[in-house]
Design a protein around this motif. Sequence first.
Motif, PDB file in Angstrom:
ATOM      1  N   ALA A  30     -16.303  -4.382   6.123  1.00 26.73           N
ATOM      2  CA  ALA A  30     -15.021  -3.833   5.321  1.00 26.73           C
ATOM      3  C   ALA A  30     -15.045  -2.182   5.600  1.00 26.73           C
ATOM      4  CB  ALA A  30     -16.086  -3.520   3.570  1.00 26.73           C
ATOM      5  N   LEU A  31     -16.108  -1.358   6.099  1.00 26.60           N
ATOM      6  CA  LEU A  31     -15.420  -0.024   6.637  1.00 26.60           C
ATOM      7  C   LEU A  31     -15.192  -0.116   7.634  1.00 26.60           C
ATOM      8  CD1 LEU A  31     -19.873   1.351   6.150  1.00 26.60           C
ATOM      9  CD2 LEU A  31     -17.600   1.481   4.541  1.00 26.60           C
ATOM     10  N   ASN A  32     -15.285  -0.839   8.423  1.00 24.91           N
ATOM     11  CA  ASN A  32     -14.213  -0.951  10.033  1.00 24.91           C
ATOM     12  C   ASN A  32     -12.771  -2.148  10.084  1.00 24.91           C
ATOM     13  OD1 ASN A  32     -16.846   0.304  11.105  1.00 24.91           O
ATOM     14  ND2 ASN A  32     -17.486  -1.607  11.422  1.00 24.91           N
ATOM     15  N   TRP A  33     -12.231  -1.934   8.853  1.00 24.77           N
ATOM     16  CA  TRP A  33     -11.392  -3.472   8.859  1.00 24.77           C
ATOM     17  C   TRP A  33     -10.432  -2.519   9.135  1.00 24.77           C
ATOM     18  CZ3 TRP A  33      -7.881  -3.265   4.688  1.00 24.77           C
ATOM     19  CH2 TRP A  33      -6.673  -4.601   5.322  1.00 24.77           C
ATOM     20  N   GLN A  34      -9.805  -2.697  10.132  1.00 26.25           N
ATOM     21  CA  GLN A  34      -7.871  -2.475   9.942  1.00 26.25           C
ATOM     22  C   GLN A  34      -6.943  -2.887   9.840  1.00 26.25           C
ATOM     23  OE1 GLN A  34      -7.721   0.132  12.643  1.00 26.25           O
ATOM     24  NE2 GLN A  34      -9.688   0.553  12.242  1.00 26.25           N
ATOM     25  N   ARG A  35      -6.723  -2.117   8.754  1.00 31.29           N
ATOM     26  CA  ARG A  35      -5.202  -2.304   7.577  1.00 31.29           C
ATOM     27  C   ARG A  35      -3.593  -3.230   9.074  1.00 31.29           C
ATOM     28  NH1 ARG A  35      -1.068   0.076   3.961  1.00 31.29           N
ATOM     29  NH2 ARG A  35      -1.689  -1.243   1.543  1.00 31.29           N
ATOM     30  N   GLU A  53      14.258  -2.538   3.605  1.00 28.38           N
ATOM     31  CA  GLU A  53      15.758  -1.301   3.120  1.00 28.38           C
ATOM     32  C   GLU A  53      16.045  -1.500   1.587  1.00 28.38           C
ATOM     33  OE1 GLU A  53      16.745  -0.625   5.963  1.00 28.38           O
ATOM     34  OE2 GLU A  53      15.577  -1.016   6.230  1.00 28.38           O
ATOM     35  N   VAL A  54      14.632  -2.259   0.833  1.00 26.32           N
ATOM     36  CA  VAL A  54      15.727  -2.370  -0.753  1.00 26.32           C
ATOM     37  C   VAL A  54      14.020  -1.526  -1.704  1.00 26.32           C
ATOM     38  CG1 VAL A  54      16.479  -4.322  -0.301  1.00 26.32           C
ATOM     39  CG2 VAL A  54      13.700  -4.487  -1.103  1.00 26.32           C
ATOM     40  N   GLU A  55      14.383  -1.019  -2.878  1.00 24.50           N
ATOM     41  CA  GLU A  55      12.905  -0.457  -3.285  1.00 24.50           C
ATOM     42  C   GLU A  55      12.114  -1.258  -3.925  1.00 24.50           C
ATOM     43  OE1 GLU A  55      13.059   1.922  -8.701  1.00 24.50           O
ATOM     44  OE2 GLU A  55      14.823   0.786  -7.044  1.00 24.50           O
ATOM     45  N   ILE A  56      10.910  -1.153  -3.964  1.00 29.52           N
ATOM     46  CA  ILE A  56       8.627  -2.119  -3.787  1.00 29.52           C
ATOM     47  C   ILE A  56       9.126  -1.150  -5.229  1.00 29.52           C
ATOM     48  CG2 ILE A  56       7.424  -2.884  -3.358  1.00 29.52           C
ATOM     49  CD1 ILE A  56       9.666  -3.984  -1.478  1.00 29.52           C
ATOM     50  N   LEU A  57       8.926  -2.349  -6.447  1.00 28.58           N
ATOM     51  CA  LEU A  57       8.488  -1.583  -7.489  1.00 28.58           C
ATOM     52  C   LEU A  57       6.486  -1.906  -7.310  1.00 28.58           C
ATOM     53  CD1 LEU A  57      10.466  -3.357 -10.145  1.00 28.58           C
ATOM     54  CD2 LEU A  57      10.579  -0.117  -8.840  1.00 28.58           C
ATOM     55  N   GLN A  58       5.806  -0.621  -7.849  1.00 27.57           N
ATOM     56  CA  GLN A  58       4.838  -0.447  -7.887  1.00 27.57           C
ATOM     57  C   GLN A  58       3.503  -0.262  -8.753  1.00 27.57           C
ATOM     58  OE1 GLN A  58       2.987   1.358  -3.881  1.00 27.57           O
ATOM     59  NE2 GLN A  58       1.142   2.026  -5.020  1.00 27.57           N
ATOM     60  N   SER A  59       2.780  -1.539  -9.179  1.00 33.50           N
ATOM     61  CA  SER A  59       2.130  -0.679 -10.420  1.00 33.50           C
ATOM     62  C   SER A  59       1.003   1.018 -10.139  1.00 33.50           C
ATOM     63  CB  SER A  59       0.672  -1.994  -9.933  1.00 33.50           C
ATOM     64  OG  SER A  59      -0.596  -1.080 -11.278  1.00 33.50           O
ATOM     65  N   ILE A  60       0.949   1.415 -11.718  1.00 34.23           N
ATOM     66  CA  ILE A  60      -0.029   2.622 -11.601  1.00 34.23           C
ATOM     67  C   ILE A  60      -1.028   2.136 -11.231  1.00 34.23           C
ATOM     68  CG2 ILE A  60       2.240   3.260 -12.876  1.00 34.23           C
ATOM     69  CD1 ILE A  60       0.040   3.542 -14.818  1.00 34.23           C
ATOM     70  N   GLU A  61      -1.574   1.061 -10.467  1.00 32.06           N
ATOM     71  CA  GLU A  61      -2.905   1.137 -10.377  1.00 32.06           C
ATOM     72  C   GLU A  61      -3.249   1.720  -9.112  1.00 32.06           C
ATOM     73  OE1 GLU A  61      -1.953  -1.252 -12.626  1.00 32.06           O
ATOM     74  OE2 GLU A  61      -3.123  -0.694 -14.615  1.00 32.06           O
ATOM     75  N   ILE A  75      -2.710   2.654  -5.136  1.00 34.42           N
ATOM     76  CA  ILE A  75      -2.832   3.989  -4.761  1.00 34.42           C
ATOM     77  C   ILE A  75      -1.397   4.211  -3.832  1.00 34.42           C
ATOM     78  CG2 ILE A  75      -3.142   6.146  -2.462  1.00 34.42           C
ATOM     79  CD1 ILE A  75      -6.510   5.222  -4.043  1.00 34.42           C
ATOM     80  N   ARG A  76      -1.121   2.779  -2.918  1.00 31.12           N
ATOM     81  CA  ARG A  76      -0.069   2.865  -1.832  1.00 31.12           C
ATOM     82  C   ARG A  76       0.103   1.379  -1.976  1.00 31.12           C
ATOM     83  NH1 ARG A  76      -4.027   3.710   2.781  1.00 31.12           N
ATOM     84  NH2 ARG A  76      -5.353   1.767   3.001  1.00 31.12           N
ATOM     85  N   THR A  77       1.475   1.130  -1.756  1.00 31.59           N
ATOM     86  CA  THR A  77       2.149  -0.185  -1.884  1.00 31.59           C
ATOM     87  C   THR A  77       0.964  -1.230  -0.862  1.00 31.59           C
ATOM     88  OG1 THR A  77       3.157   0.305   0.268  1.00 31.59           O
ATOM     89  CG2 THR A  77       4.670   0.460  -2.122  1.00 31.59           C
ATOM     90  N   PRO A  78       0.990  -2.518  -0.865  1.00 32.40           N
ATOM     91  CA  PRO A  78       0.487  -2.945   0.126  1.00 32.40           C
ATOM     92  C   PRO A  78       0.883  -3.583   1.614  1.00 32.40           C
ATOM     93  CG  PRO A  78       1.594  -4.261  -1.614  1.00 32.40           C
ATOM     94  CD  PRO A  78       2.266  -3.182  -2.109  1.00 32.40           C
ATOM     95  N   ALA A  79      -0.050  -4.353   2.522  1.00 27.81           N
ATOM     96  CA  ALA A  79       0.831  -4.555   3.582  1.00 27.81           C
ATOM     97  C   ALA A  79       2.322  -4.660   3.544  1.00 27.81           C
ATOM     98  CB  ALA A  79      -0.655  -3.909   4.616  1.00 27.81           C
ATOM     99  N   VAL A  80       2.016  -6.128   2.992  1.00 31.91           N
ATOM    100  CA  VAL A  80       3.357  -7.184   2.644  1.00 31.91           C
ATOM    101  C   VAL A  80       3.321  -7.484   1.757  1.00 31.91           C
ATOM    102  CG1 VAL A  80       3.341  -9.449   3.412  1.00 31.91           C
ATOM    103  CG2 VAL A  80       1.907  -8.356   5.065  1.00 31.91           C
ATOM    104  N   PHE A  81       4.964  -7.757   1.341  1.00 31.62           N
ATOM    105  CA  PHE A  81       5.507  -7.587  -0.234  1.00 31.62           C
ATOM    106  C   PHE A  81       6.530  -8.453  -0.062  1.00 31.62           C
ATOM    107  CE2 PHE A  81       5.746  -3.669   1.603  1.00 31.62           C
ATOM    108  CZ  PHE A  81       7.202  -3.156   1.619  1.00 31.62           C
ATOM    109  N   GLY A  82       7.641  -8.856  -0.638  1.00 29.57           N
ATOM    110  CA  GLY A  82       8.299  -9.302  -1.147  1.00 29.57           C
ATOM    111  C   GLY A  82       9.448  -8.659  -1.061  1.00 29.57           C
TER     112      GLY A  82
END
Length: 188
Positions: free
Chosen positions: A47-52, A59-67, A69-76
């Motif tokens: 877990a410590l050495n894991w590369q994101r 090109e489109v707006e991605i809505l993100q939960s306030i919980e 910190i950042r968007t996931p690496a892959v999203f729809g």
Amino acid sequence: MLEERTRIAAAGALIDPSTVTGWGVDANPENDPTYPHRDRAQDEGLALNWQRPPQQTSEVEILQSIEHIRTPAVFGTSTPPRGLSGMIRRLAFRWSESNWLHWLMLMGADRIDVVEGVVQDLGRGKIPNVPAEMGARAEWRHNKKGFVTKAAVTGVVLAGAIAFFATRGKRQDETEADKEGAGDQRLG
């Protein structure tokens, strides 16, 4: 210990567990493909050495939960927020996922998005086949009673709406005629 658990489980069961294909397949940690992932004691700091993974661009707006910190690496990106439903979705993401209002607004936005899609189809000159899109054929094939109930309720609601608007129009015509008649009487 495994034999004791099997015996106890078999005592309450109606069938012999030894006759069930795959019974106890996860009992031996040496034969369990998920075992190394569950055994964190032998974790070498994965877990410590894991590369994101590289961040997906959008090109489109991605809505993100306030919980988060950042968007996931892959999203729809197939259905970006748009129109009234998009405004409601943006508003919903101002609240935490633990708040029921967040989910109610998202469900409401889904329903509004359906209506927006029908209006968009009609605007393009395409008449949507609503019964087919709602699975009417499968409903008829697998749940005839439910299909008939839904059709009856829909018919009653439509008949009620038609009757309401028809009588409303007549009442307005009668009211206007009464006003005109009263004006004629005052003049004479």
